[in-house]
Design an enzyme around this catalytic site. Structure first.
Site: not given
Ligand code: PBG
Length: 339
Positions: A130, A132, A209, A219, A231, A248, A263, A329
């Protein structure tokens, strides 16, 4: 329940069943049974530097690691029997198009090479794909104003997504996990991989997602908070028809995804069940995200709940809803049996 997915929608060479058979670890990853360490994936946040192990305030027990610390971590993890690690790179320098992510010397490329070395093929090295974490604006791609609002430019982003995938592949990633919710990203990556002799490399798509408040603590960990807006123009609306998730998933499979993901996990068990029933022949993963982790940690710290019991109950529920692979985690604590 109607099963309207046709396995004939996509075929060779987009689909290659052997991608999920190419070594023992990936075969074990897609086997289906109860929650065991080999079905768990452990996310790790990697940054430049040495001897860095910075705790994440909102995620007790989670750290940002420098590469030397990552190596030490992987040396411990590889003896524990977990399925894999999911790597997130946090570059020192961010720019508008996330250049660090498309460099063979960027943080993620360095991290993958080091992790692969240390893993000795005892666990899968998986990459979150990704933009971000790499952009200065914190959005998941290149921006445009064409639509009258600042938004991620879908098709321009596809080009750099393909480059990013090749960086991960060349560095030695075992499995690529695209998470940007950009239309066409799975197909764009598949094409780039196939044209560069990576046709064996599997993809785990963040297919369904949702735009979720449960990503808040992540974040902080990944330093990927959008600098403006949110987003919602690319991630799914939690209130959308549940069937949108099926669409999707269907699209990602047609584009060549090998494993699909729902997710967040805890408040999307209905979606997981639905995906499981409509696509019974596809491995399903769930991401037990940062906010889910932090809520349980915070309540446990206050002595209000029994962390071990709640975590096991939560992971069992996710598995029962139909996800055989769980990103969490807690993976290390479960594997070490300290939870
Ligand atoms: C995007 C990504 C996110 C998470 C995993 N990959 C953040 C988002 O979409 O804002 C979130 C994972 C989590 O909250 O544990 N790279």
């Amino acid at each position: 329940m109607s099963h309207n997915y046709s396995p004939q929608t996509a075929t060779f060479p987009v689909v290659r069943m052997r991608r999920l058979r190419y070594n023992k670890l990936i075969r074990e990853l897609v086997q289906e049974n109860a929650v065991t360490a080999d079905k768990l994936i452990y996310p790790l946040f990697i940054r430049q530097g040495k001897n860095i192990r910075t705790p994440i305030n909102s995620m007790p027990g989670v750290f940002q690691l420098s590469i030397d610390e990552l190596v030490r971590e992987v040396e411990e993890l590889r003896t524990l029997g977990i399925g894999g690690i999911l790597l997130f790179g946090i570059p020192d320098v961010k720019d508008s198009c996330g250049s660090d992510a498309t460099s063979d010397n960027g943080i993620i490329a360095q991290a993958v090479r080091a992790a692969k070395d240390a893993a000795q093929n005892k666990l899968l090295v998986i990459t979150d794909l990704c933009f971000c974490e790499y952009t200065d604006h914190g959005h998941c791609g290149i921006l445009t104003n064409r639509t009258g609002q600042t938004d991620v430019d879908n098709d321009a982003t596809l080009k750099i997504i393909a480059e990013q995938a090749l960086v991960h592949a060349r560095a030695g990633a075992d499995l690529i996990a695209p998470s940007g919710m950009i239309d066409g990203m799975i197909g764009a990556i598949r094409t780039a991989l196939d044209m560069n002799q990576f046709e064996h490399l599997p993809m785990m798509s963040y297919a369904a997602k949702y735009a979720s408040g449960f990503y808040g603590p992540f974040r902080e960990a990944a330093e990927s908070t959008p600098q403006f807006g949110d987003r919602r123009s690319y991630q799914m609306d939690p209130a959308a028809a549940a069937q949108q998730a099926l669409r999707e998933v269907e699209l990602d499979l047609a584009e060549g995804a090998d494993i699909v993901m729902v997710k967040p996990a805890m408040v999307y068990l209905d979606i997981m069940r639905m995906v499981r029933e409509h696509f019974p022949n596809v491995p399903l993963a769930a991401y037990n995200v940062s906010g889910e982790y932090s809520m349980i940690k915070a309540a446990a710290e206050r002595g209000w709940i029994d962390e071990s019991r709640i975590v096991r109950e939560t992971l069992t529920a996710i598995h029962r809803a139909g996800a055989s692979i769980i990103i969490t985690y807690w993976a290390k604590d479960i594997a070490k049996n300290v939870l």
